[in-house]
Each structure stands twice: as structure tokens, then as C-alpha cells.
Design an enzyme around this catalytic site. Structure first.
Site, PDB file in Angstrom:
ATOM      1  N   ASP A 109      -9.889   3.901   2.506  1.00  0.00           N
ATOM      2  CA  ASP A 109     -10.072   3.347   3.851  1.00  0.00           C
ATOM      3  C   ASP A 109     -10.832   4.317   4.756  1.00  0.00           C
ATOM      4  O   ASP A 109     -11.721   3.915   5.511  1.00  0.00           O
ATOM      5  CB  ASP A 109      -8.722   3.004   4.485  1.00  0.00           C
ATOM      6  N   LYS A 132       0.804  -1.227   0.000  1.00  0.00           N
ATOM      7  CA  LYS A 132       0.000   0.000   0.000  1.00  0.00           C
ATOM      8  C   LYS A 132       0.838   1.280   0.000  1.00  0.00           C
ATOM      9  O   LYS A 132       0.369   2.327  -0.446  1.00  0.00           O
ATOM     10  CB  LYS A 132      -0.960  -0.006   1.200  1.00  0.00           C
TER      11      LYS A 132
END
Length: 277
Positions: free
Chosen positions: A107, A70
Site C-alpha cells: 500500500d 489484512k
């Protein structure tokens, strides 16, 4: 003669066999009657850039990115969203028609959408938030809570320097609390978030004292295996509004699916049951 292009998407990680994302996106594709597919992609760190740059040539419209890639995908992308830059990680890639790779982080969106769906009366400005943990998930939660108007954020991590690093990055709104005093954060908090792996199946127990839990608080645990953790059980007994972590996983997938397949999907009980099977 027109050619029908079938869009592809997937999730890149190492390991990746545990990911619930393929089940979720395939469910949405079936539900909305869309052409396309979503596949798990086990990619080693050394191969990451070569794989990502070849995906558009194979018909991929984009991909999700999970551990441990990520952070690294941000240096591969041609464009990075402000949210991903602020959080320091990206979990969603969009391959544009001009060949550019766009990296975003959903997120924080997933976290906030989960709260709004399951605690609709939540008022971010009602008081401070208490966050356990200072990893990547905590960064996304901090950004989301700050954007929502939470006045102050108490932050505690088992290793204090990681929490101090977030304070230096995000500013005076963050108040760092030693882990041995983490339970004291609950005394003034109106929102409580566990971003650690404590309480997860196979991990250590979440042993922070929870005497400070009281009615009116909104308590959420990003752990979703098990779905009901000790934190959520104790919070419910104390009269808090509890929000499990599965919804964040489901909601964070919505923006990417919409960009790749052209339909904004719904997170509902049917989807939850599919993922929990």
C-alpha cells in the site's frame, strides 16, 4: 514430457464482489500475453487459514488480501516483510517454492508511486504533511512519507485516541491535532492526504475547512469513488497539484503481479480507463 504450469492468483476478502483487482490483473495478463488467471475469493474469517494453506496445492502463486483479513493473515504467514510488520497489516501473499507463505504490504509503495507519477515535482522535504484519518491506510501512508523524508506529520482523526496510538507507535515526528481543528493543519503543510472514507460515495461528506489550501501544495485523496472528491475540487481551485486515489490502487498491484506472473506491469491511462468503465 514437460508440463506447463499455469499460475493463478486472486484477491481474498469478505465481501469481495466490489473489488477492482480482478479487472486490473486480467487486463495485465491480456496485455502481456501471459498464461494465468486472477480470481475473486470470498472467504469467511473462520476459514481464512485453511483456504490460504490449500491455495498453493491448487496452483496459486499468491494472492492479494483485503478487508477484513489484512491483519489476520500476518499470523498465518511463515515470513512477514519489515514493511508489513511496521504497518501492522499485509495485502500481498507470495507462495514460495519451498512451501513458505510470505506476507508483504504494498500500500505504501502504491501511494508513493501514485504521487511520483502524477506530481513528479513533489518534494517530500519541502514541509510537513497533513493526514486526515488514523486507520490502516493512514499507517501505510505514514510509513511511506517518513521513508521519503517528510520532516513532520500532522495527524487528525475523528476519534483522537486512534491518532494518539499512532503517535506513540511512530514517534515524535507525528503531531496530533483535534478533529475540530483539523483544518488548521493546512496552514503549514506542503502535502495533504485524506485517508478516511469521508467524501466517498455513500459515506458522509468531507467537511473539514479547506481555507488553508494554497498553490504549491500536493493534495491527494485515497477515495476514488467518486474520482474527484470535494477535497480535490477545492484543492484544484486553490492552485494545488491534485492526485486522485485510483492510482494508489493500481500501483499497489504492481509488485504482486510481477512476483506471481514474472512481468512488471505498467500503470497507464489505458488501465485507468479499463478500471473506470
Amino acid at each position: 514430457m514437460s508440463v506447463t504450469v499455469i499460475p493463478l492468483a486472486g484477491v481474498i476478502g469478505n465481501p469481495i464482489s466490489h473489488s477492482k483487482s480482478p479487472k486490473m490483473h486480467k487486463y495485465w495478463l491480456r496485455k502481456y500475453g501471459l498464461l494465468g488467471d486472477y480470481v475473486p475469493l470470498h472467504v469467511h474469517e473462520d476459514d481464512l487459514e485453511r483456504v490460504i494453506r490449500s491455495m498453493p496445492l491448487m496452483g496459486f502463486a499468491g494472492a492479494n488480501v483485503t478487508i477484513p483479513h489484512k491483519v489476520n493473515v500476518m499470523s498465518i504467514a511463515d515470513q512477514v516483510s519489515d514493511r508489513a510488520t511496521l504497518i501492522g497489516a499485509a495485502n500481498t501473499l507470495i507462495f514460495k517454492k519451498d512451501g513458505k507463505i510470505y506476507a508483504d504490504n504494498t500500500d505504501g509503495y502504491g501511494f508513493m508511486a501514485n504521487i511520483k507519477q502524477n506530481a513528479p515535482d513533489w518534494n517530500p522535504k519541502a514541509g510537513p504533511a497533513a493526514i486526515f484519518g488514523a486507520g490502516g491506510a493512514a499507517r501505510a501512508v505514514i510509513v511511506a512519507l517518513a521513508d521519503a523524508g517528510v520532516p513532520e506529520i500532522y495527524l487528525s482523526n475523528r476519534t483522537r485516541p486512534k491518532a494518539e496510538a499512532l503517535k506513540s507507535e511512530f514517534g515524535a515526528r507525528i503531531k496530533v491535532v483535534d478533529w475540530v481543528q483539523a483544518g488548521n493543519m493546512l496552514d503549514d503543510a506542503s502535502t495533504v492526504v485524506n485517508t478516511t472514507s469521508l467524501g466517498m460515495k455513500g459515506a458522509a461528506e468531507f467537511r473539514v475547512p479547506l481555507d488553508g489550501l494554497r498553490p504549491g501544495m500536493v493534495v491527494t485523496d485515497l477515495v476514488y469513488t467518486p474520482l474527484r472528491t470535494r477535497l480535490l475540487d477545492e484543492a484544484e481551485k486553490a492552485g494545488c497539484t491534485v492526485v486522485d486515489g485510483l492510482g494508489m490502487l493500481l500501483h499497489q498491484g504492481v509488485p504482486g503481479f510481477e512476483r506471481w506472473f514474472g512481468v512488471r506491469p505498467e500503470v497507464d491511462d489505458d488501465l485507468r480507463q479499463v478500471i473506470l468503465r
